[in-house]
Design an enzyme around this catalytic site. Structure first.
Site, PDB file in Angstrom:
ATOM      1  N   GLU A 279       0.914  -0.608  -0.470  1.00 10.64           N
ATOM      2  CA  GLU A 279      -0.151   0.206   0.066  1.00 10.64           C
ATOM      3  C   GLU A 279       0.887   1.207  -0.152  1.00 10.64           C
ATOM      4  O   GLU A 279       0.760   2.424   0.827  1.00 10.64           O
ATOM      5  CB  GLU A 279      -0.722   0.545   1.733  1.00 10.64           C
ATOM      6  CG  GLU A 279      -1.708  -1.047   1.441  1.00 10.64           C
ATOM      7  CD  GLU A 279      -3.582  -1.122   2.062  1.00 10.64           C
ATOM      8  OE1 GLU A 279      -3.501   0.037   2.895  1.00 10.64           O
ATOM      9  OE2 GLU A 279      -4.289  -2.246   1.541  1.00 10.64           O
TER      10      GLU A 279
ATOM     11  N   GLU B  65      -5.443  -7.933  -0.950  1.00  9.19           N
ATOM     12  CA  GLU B  65      -5.878  -8.312   0.252  1.00  9.19           C
ATOM     13  C   GLU B  65      -7.503  -8.099  -0.119  1.00  9.19           C
ATOM     14  O   GLU B  65      -8.547  -6.815  -0.844  1.00  9.19           O
ATOM     15  CB  GLU B  65      -6.243  -6.915   1.172  1.00  9.19           C
ATOM     16  CG  GLU B  65      -4.665  -6.760   1.796  1.00  9.19           C
ATOM     17  CD  GLU B  65      -3.949  -6.075   3.118  1.00  9.19           C
ATOM     18  OE1 GLU B  65      -5.182  -5.512   2.884  1.00  9.19           O
ATOM     19  OE2 GLU B  65      -2.589  -5.535   3.228  1.00  9.19           O
TER      20      GLU B  65
END
Length: 513
Positions: free
Chosen positions: A195, A317
């Site tokens: 991320e 995810e």
């Protein structure tokens, strides 16, 4: 949703916005034109240093009264082995963006105690580090997917971690041996950051792509081995991120990640995981179906730069995200898991079948005690969630061959939400058996389906169903089997036609013989 349906209409698994008349054929299974492999890595699990995901959920320590093997609780490991978990992603997540691997090796009582700045501000003892994680992976029978620190780490630190884990000789290999492991580990998957658009550094895509090129250059493996490098891809619908990474960094990476959570009500998560009405059910179904649009559009960008599909998509995810359970610590992301979550899991796994030519890995978040978990624990107690049971039902999909399907689904409409009632996919497993997965998201009504079987010589069908009386049915420590698979007999085969009646709010797995 109209946009989603237009995408579905031209893809491998087609869901058309039509309701067929009674008795009409509503689906066609094309076993005569098999598709790509449904990679077993689609069932990857995710274990982050977050809440009780590691400590208490997996690790209790060798001195614990809870039965364990070298600190990892036997009941949880056995349950994960039954799922045949192929890969485990660790140590994060956002935790990876500040993780320094040297703090997690050597004598446990000498390791530094840090503050987990991302999740709850609690102390992180570094008790579970590289050696412990690799032991867990071996106990479960999985492969490691290690996420490296690009956020506040250096290329040298990352390169030395890979060398420490994989090198057969040299100073770092000798240090590894002194810490208890002489033979190198295999590290088939390594995440080049996590991320980077958010907790990994709040970077612009151009800068993140350049950093990824730099860090990936120094991730090297010994002769005769290979480490696949997974870059930190887009957040939800940031298609510009995918565009820039494919244009600038595809030559240095093997895969690009995608993160998307189903969050009713939007960010921040604030709705209950168990107390919801039908509007809450319908909104979550629509959120789950959005995965198809996201993968379709990110894939189109990847196809532009990589028509040979050498760079695969790792949806590492995904899952539901609600407000934490009442009474739990903020930042621990502990939430109950209901039949609604089981339906979300089935919809995602069916969508991934449609995109199996590009999506080669997915990781639900997370494995134990966090978000849409497989398992919940409380001290010595353990319970399997409805999501666990969906993953168990889909085990035959591992490395099976996807069989394209066209399906005319009735609509499920409630309030402003409008989605296909039926989600479906099919595979031919390695043993030759054909498995058909069907999920009826309509919580109020059963739906019938007549499926033409092309290329399947079947005379009988066996099935299992996961359903319950209420939308928010769940398993608890006192009622562990409230939501569990049962035998299903509302399906039959006559000639080349499969006929099935799906109960309301159900997940069904059929095996054709």
């Amino acid at each position: 949703m109209r946009k989603i349906m237009r995408c579905l209409a031209i893809a491998m698994m087609v869901t058309l916005p039509l309701t067929a008349p009674a008795g009409a054929q509503t689906a066609t299974l094309h076993a005569d034109t098999p598709g790509p492999v449904y990679d077993k890595r689609m069932f990857t699990q995710f274990a982050e240093h977050l809440g009780n995901g590691i400590y208490g959920g997996l690790w209790v320590g060798p001195q614990s009264d809870i039965p364990n093997t070298r600190g990892f609780r036997n009941d949880v490991v056995a349950a994960l082995r039954r799922l045949a978990v192929p890969v485990i992603r660790w140590p994060g997540g956002c935790f990876a963006d500040e993780y320094h691997w040297r703090e997690g090796i050597g004598p446990r009582d000498k390791r530094p105690v840090k503050i987990n700045t991302h999740w709850g501000g609690v102390t992180e003892p570094n008790t579970v580090g590289t050696h412990e994680f690799m032991d867990l992976v071996e106990q479960i029978g999985a492969e490691p997917y290690v996420a490296g620190n690009v956020g506040n780490g250096t290329p040298q630190e990352m390169a030395e971690w890979v060398e420490y884990m994989t090198s057969p000789a040299g100073s770092l290999a000798e240090e590894r041996a002194r810490n208890g492991r002489k033979e190198p580990w295999k590290v088939p998957y390594f995440g080049v950051g996590n991320e980077l658009w958010g907790c990994g550094g709040n970077m612009r895509p151009e800068y993140a792509a350049d950093l990824t090129r730099r860090y990936a250059t120094f991730i090297k493996s010994p002769a005769g081995t290979r480490v696949l490098k997974i870059a930190a891809g887009a957040n939800v619908d940031d298609y510009n991120w995918t565009e820039i990474f494919m244009r600038e960094a595809r030559g240095q990476i093997d895969a690009l990640s995608l993160h998307y959570y189903t969050i009713p009500g939007g960010w921040p998560p604030r709705q209950s995981s168990t107390e919801f009405d039908e509007n809450g059910w319908a909104e979550v179904m629509a959120g789950a179906w959005r995965m198809d649009e996201l993968v379709t559009r990110h894939t189109a960008i990847m196809d532009k730069y990589d028509p040979e599909k050498r760079t695969w998509l790792a949806v590492d995810e995904w899952g539901t995200w609600y407000a934490g359970d009442p009474g739990t610590k903020p930042g621990f992301l502990r939430q109950q898991n209901t039949l609604r979550d089981a339906m979300v899991a089935a919809i995602h796994l069916n969508v991934f079948a449609k995109h199996a030519d590009r999506v080669k890995m997915s990781a639900i978040a997370q494995m134990v005690n966090v978000l849409q978990a497989m398992i919940l624990t409380d001290g010595p107690k353990m319970v399997l969630t409805p999501t666990y049971h969906v993953f168990e039902m889909y085990k035959p999909y591992m490395d099976a061959t996807v069989l394209p399907m066209e399906i005319r689904s009735p609509r499920y409409q409630h309030g402003t939400w409008d989605v296909p009632a039926i989600s479906a996919s099919a595979v031919r497993a390695k043993d030759g058996k054909v498995h058909v997965a069907l999920a009826n998201a309509d919580p109020d009504a059963p739906h019938g389906l007549r499926m033409l079987l092309k290329g399947v010589a079947a005379t009988t069908v066996e099935g299992r169903v996961l359903t319950a009386a209420t939308m928010n049915a769940r398993n608890t420590f006192d009622a562990a089997d409230a939501v569990a698979p049962k035998a299903f007999d509302a399906a039959s085969v006559t000639g080349d036609m499969l006929t099935v009646t799906l109960p309301a709010k159900s997940v069904v797995m059929l095996t054709l013989r």
